[in-house]
Design a protein around this motif. Structure first.
Motif, short mmCIF file in Angstrom:
data_model
loop_
_atom_site.label_atom_id
_atom_site.label_comp_id
_atom_site.label_asym_id
_atom_site.label_seq_id
_atom_site.Cartn_x
_atom_site.Cartn_y
_atom_site.Cartn_z
N ALA A 171 -118.84 74.34 91.33
CA ALA A 171 -117.89 75.10 90.51
C ALA A 171 -116.53 75.24 91.21
O ALA A 171 -115.49 74.86 90.65
CB ALA A 171 -118.47 76.46 90.16
N PRO A 172 -116.46 75.76 92.45
CA PRO A 172 -115.15 75.85 93.11
C PRO A 172 -114.56 74.48 93.44
O PRO A 172 -113.33 74.31 93.45
CB PRO A 172 -115.43 76.65 94.39
CG PRO A 172 -116.89 76.63 94.58
CD PRO A 172 -117.50 76.44 93.23
N LEU A 173 -115.44 73.48 93.69
CA LEU A 173 -114.94 72.14 94.02
C LEU A 173 -114.16 71.55 92.84
O LEU A 173 -113.05 71.02 93.02
CB LEU A 173 -116.12 71.23 94.37
CG LEU A 173 -115.77 69.78 94.71
CD1 LEU A 173 -114.90 69.71 95.96
CD2 LEU A 173 -117.05 68.95 94.91
N PHE A 174 -114.73 71.65 91.64
CA PHE A 174 -114.03 71.11 90.46
C PHE A 174 -112.78 71.94 90.13
O PHE A 174 -111.79 71.40 89.64
CB PHE A 174 -114.98 71.08 89.25
CG PHE A 174 -115.83 69.84 89.20
CD1 PHE A 174 -115.32 68.65 88.70
CD2 PHE A 174 -117.14 69.85 89.68
CE1 PHE A 174 -116.10 67.50 88.65
CE2 PHE A 174 -117.92 68.72 89.64
CZ PHE A 174 -117.41 67.53 89.13
N LYS A 175 -112.82 73.24 90.43
CA LYS A 175 -111.62 74.07 90.23
C LYS A 175 -110.50 73.65 91.17
O LYS A 175 -109.32 73.65 90.81
CB LYS A 175 -111.97 75.55 90.42
CG LYS A 175 -112.32 76.27 89.13
CD LYS A 175 -111.13 76.35 88.21
CE LYS A 175 -111.50 76.93 86.86
NZ LYS A 175 -110.35 76.94 85.94
N MET A 176 -110.87 73.31 92.40
CA MET A 176 -109.86 72.87 93.37
C MET A 176 -109.31 71.49 93.00
O MET A 176 -108.13 71.20 93.22
CB MET A 176 -110.45 72.87 94.77
CG MET A 176 -110.66 74.29 95.32
SD MET A 176 -111.61 74.35 96.83
CE MET A 176 -110.45 73.67 97.99
N PHE A 192 -104.58 68.46 90.90
CA PHE A 192 -103.83 67.72 89.88
C PHE A 192 -102.65 68.55 89.37
O PHE A 192 -101.59 68.02 89.04
CB PHE A 192 -104.75 67.32 88.73
CG PHE A 192 -105.75 66.25 89.09
CD1 PHE A 192 -105.32 65.00 89.51
CD2 PHE A 192 -107.10 66.50 89.03
CE1 PHE A 192 -106.24 64.01 89.84
CE2 PHE A 192 -108.03 65.52 89.38
CZ PHE A 192 -107.60 64.27 89.79
N GLU A 193 -102.84 69.87 89.31
CA GLU A 193 -101.78 70.76 88.85
C GLU A 193 -100.60 70.77 89.82
O GLU A 193 -99.44 70.88 89.40
CB GLU A 193 -102.34 72.18 88.70
CG GLU A 193 -101.50 73.08 87.82
CD GLU A 193 -102.21 74.39 87.50
OE1 GLU A 193 -101.58 75.44 87.69
OE2 GLU A 193 -103.37 74.34 87.07
N ILE A 247 -107.29 65.32 82.83
CA ILE A 247 -108.23 65.32 83.97
C ILE A 247 -108.47 66.76 84.45
O ILE A 247 -109.60 67.16 84.75
CB ILE A 247 -107.69 64.44 85.11
CG1 ILE A 247 -107.64 62.99 84.67
CG2 ILE A 247 -108.58 64.59 86.36
CD1 ILE A 247 -106.88 62.08 85.62
N GLY A 248 -107.39 67.53 84.50
CA GLY A 248 -107.51 68.94 84.92
C GLY A 248 -108.39 69.74 83.97
O GLY A 248 -109.20 70.57 84.40
N LEU A 249 -108.26 69.47 82.65
CA LEU A 249 -109.07 70.16 81.65
C LEU A 249 -110.56 69.83 81.83
O LEU A 249 -111.41 70.73 81.77
CB LEU A 249 -108.61 69.77 80.24
CG LEU A 249 -109.44 70.34 79.08
CD1 LEU A 249 -109.34 71.87 79.06
CD2 LEU A 249 -108.97 69.75 77.75
N ILE A 250 -110.85 68.54 82.05
CA ILE A 250 -112.25 68.12 82.26
C ILE A 250 -112.82 68.81 83.50
O ILE A 250 -113.95 69.32 83.49
CB ILE A 250 -112.34 66.59 82.40
CG1 ILE A 250 -111.99 65.92 81.06
CG2 ILE A 250 -113.74 66.16 82.85
CD1 ILE A 250 -111.78 64.42 81.14
N THR A 307 -115.93 71.56 83.54
CA THR A 307 -117.08 71.30 84.40
C THR A 307 -117.32 72.49 85.34
O THR A 307 -118.45 72.94 85.54
CB THR A 307 -116.88 70.01 85.22
OG1 THR A 307 -116.56 68.94 84.33
CG2 THR A 307 -118.13 69.66 86.01
N ALA A 308 -116.22 72.99 85.93
CA ALA A 308 -116.33 74.14 86.83
C ALA A 308 -116.85 75.37 86.10
O ALA A 308 -117.69 76.11 86.62
CB ALA A 308 -114.95 74.44 87.44
#
Length: 590
Positions: free
Chosen positions: A18-23, A28-29, A65-68, A72-73
């Motif tokens: 969860a935190p990995l995909f958020k990072m 990307f942001e 990509i950020g939305l995906i 997922t996160a």
């Protein structure tokens, strides 16, 4: 927190992903302002439309990509948070079930309900938010500062000043609000306790026309909670305006410094826009972080309250199965009936002091009950009748002396072995929502319909059950509200008999029955023979006068033990109870 982390161990994968995909989303942001810089400095400056289109498509790709990554996160965070809170709720419920009556009395029902519902929901929200944002927000803040240094070191010094100031604001407010949130939860306990008390006693309140007084008291509790919540809300609400002020001042300073640097030809206009974008990202993330801090503060306060319940260890330890079997094997063969011990129940100099009580509730109790005997326990209000029979199934522990069941101290029994011997009918008849069959199966899950009808017949309940549509399948509302008091009592007696116990305890559980039905019940119990030892606690002398022995209690002491005739001749307390009741009956008959 240790308890909470132990439940998260089963969700290690989700807690990492969860935190990995958020990072990844945050990474990307962070590239977006650089793309904007290129569009301004290259595309717009040179009038290169194809380049601008390409860069815009790149920004859209980064967004997708950020939305995906974000979705997922969110999936993994929700899975971990909900799963953790579910296991926590199960564990807390199981822990509460293992506590003794004394610990439950100390905690209070309303407090435990709040822990099981509101507190665990707050912890669930906290876990979800932490997994999604706790790593992302600091990553964006410090990542934006690092990216700013790659653009221009001097302009980026604004970030170096801004971030510590914002950290002081956010964490300062957190330190102030954390203890206040604990007070809010305690206030919620009081409101819940008042609400539960009113709903449970609604008939009594209306009978005495106390509605307005109860409404006033509830309003006082509710107002106190509201004021406390508003105080916490006002302090927490300072977070957003203070952070906006600091960040907007920082943006103004950044534009001013950037303008000077652009005028000097050191950086480009696109670089200034990128720096402002990074500062705006920091603003957004710090607002998120501020809200996250509020949620975390609530969650930590609630987690601490839940932890305190887990820290309460059951005051009773039960005997080992193997040791119990050894003692049982040693005793059997010395008794008077088919190898079983001579006495079903024995009290040896028993005393009981409730936790927090100033004096003993029971003092120096000594009596013996043989297998198959019927024992009556009688006394005035507060004499300790219920306290005596609560010691037999070990709902409370004797603080002095010993209570023996079948010659073995109740403290040496495994819990199930002791409770399987005893059928308990409480003073207050409690039934559960479902059918008559389901309620009787609380006595024994595998009981057949024939066994249930046999128990109902002995309990004098078969007559009214047969009149119900569906008979054993007839519905019972929560608390048995669709039954009369006498019907509820007879069903609870039948529930205990379905268990086929060796010892049956009736704690003033025939008080709602008329004298004729009460007499039939006692006759049916006597006809069961020596296989059942019966304790009857009653305020009525008529209910216990035919018992094999009667124990008369007076203020926690034994005032007399014997048969009806003996006590009527020798025991003043029994005489007082008996003659007062029979005089009233004679008066009514006249």
């Amino acid at each position: 927190m240790k308890t909470l982390l132990s439940f998260l161990k089963d969700y290690k994968k989700e807690s990492v992903l969860a935190p990995l995909f958020k990072m990844l989303e945050a990474l990307f942001e962070l590239f977006v302002p650089l793309v904007m810089k290129k569009i301004i400095d290259v595309g717009i400056a040179n009038g290169d439309r194809p380049y601008i289109v390409r860069m815009c498509l790149l920004m859209v790709a980064l967004g997708i990509i950020g939305l995906i990554c974000s979705l997922t996160a969110q999936f993994f965070a929700a899975k971990a948070a909900v799963g953790c809170s579910t296991k926590l709720r199960h564990a807390l419920f199981a822990h509460i079930q293992g506590l003794t009556y004394s610990e439950i009395d100390d905690l209070g029902t309303s407090t435990m309900i709040t822990r099981m519902t509101s507190d665990i929901n707050q912890v669930q929200s906290g876990v979800n938010m932490v997994l999604r944002l706790f790593m992302r927000s600091p990553f964006i803040v410090f990542g934006a500062m690092i990216m700013a240094f790659t653009i221009d070191v001097k302009a980026a010094l604004v970030f170096v000043v801004t971030i510590p100031v914002l950290s002081v604001i956010v964490f300062g407010i957190m330190m102030i609000t954390m203890p206040l949130f604990k007070k809010v939860q305690k206030g919620l306990d009081r409101v819940l306790g008042k609400t539960r008390e009113n709903l449970t006693g609604v008939r009594v309140i209306r009978a005495f026309a106390k509605e307005q007084e109860e409404i006033t008291e509830f309003e006082e509790e509710n107002t106190a909670l509201t004021k406390l919540q508003m105080l916490v809300g006002r302090i927490s609400a300072l977070t957003n305006p203070l952070t906006y002020i600091v960040v907007n001042l920082s943006i103004a300073a950044l534009i001013w410094v950037g303008a000077l640097r652009v005028d000097a030809g050191i950086i480009t206009q696109g670089a200034v826009i990128a720096l402002v974008n990074y500062m705006s990202q920091i603003l957004v993330e710090l607002v998120k972080l501020a809200n996250l801090i509020v949620t975390i503060t609530k969650a930590l306060a609630c987690a601490g309250r839940i932890e305190k319940v887990f820290e309460i260890k059951p005051g009773m330890t039960y005997g080992d199965e193997a040791e119990y079997e050894k003692k049982r094997a040693a005793l059997y063969g010395t008794g008077t009936k088919e190898g079983s011990p001579a006495y079903a129940v024995e009290f040896k100099n028993v005393g009981l002091t409730y936790r927090g009580a100033g004096a003993e509730s029971l003092t120096g109790l000594n009596f013996k009950v043989k297998q198959g005997e019927t024992v009556g326990i009688i006394g005035g209000t507060g004499s300790g009748k219920s306290s005596v029979i609560n010691l037999i199934p070990r709902y409370y522990d004797a603080t002095e002396g010993e209570v023996l069941v079948d010659g073995i101290n109740v403290k040496d029994y495994p819990m199930e072995a002791l409770r399987d011997k005893i059928g308990m009918v409480m003073q207050k008849a409690v039934l559960f929502k479902g059918t008559i069959r389901q309620n009787l199966q609380w006595g024994r899950q595998d009981a057949t319909d024939e066994e249930m009808f046999e128990a109902l017949e002995i309990a004098q309940a078969k007559e009214f059950v047969d009149t119900k549509d569906g008979k054993l399948s007839a519905p019972i509302t929560q608390g048995g509200k669709n039954l009369s008091g006498g019907q509820k009592q007879r069903l609870t007696i039948a529930r205990a008999l379905v268990r086929k116990p060796e010892i049956l305890v009736l704690d003033d559980s025939a008080s709602a029955l008329d004298y004729a039905t009460d007499a039939k019940l006692r006759r049916a119990l006597r006809e069961m023979g020596e296989k059942l030892t019966v304790f009857i606690v009653s305020q009525r002398a008529a209910s216990i006068m035919h018992a094999d022995q009667i124990v008369v209690l007076d203020d926690g002491h034994v005032a007399g033990i014997g048969k009806h005739e003996e006590l009527l001749a020798n025991c003043e307390v029994y005489q007082e109870i008996y003659y007062s009741q029979f005089k009233k009956e004679e008066g009514k008959g006249a």
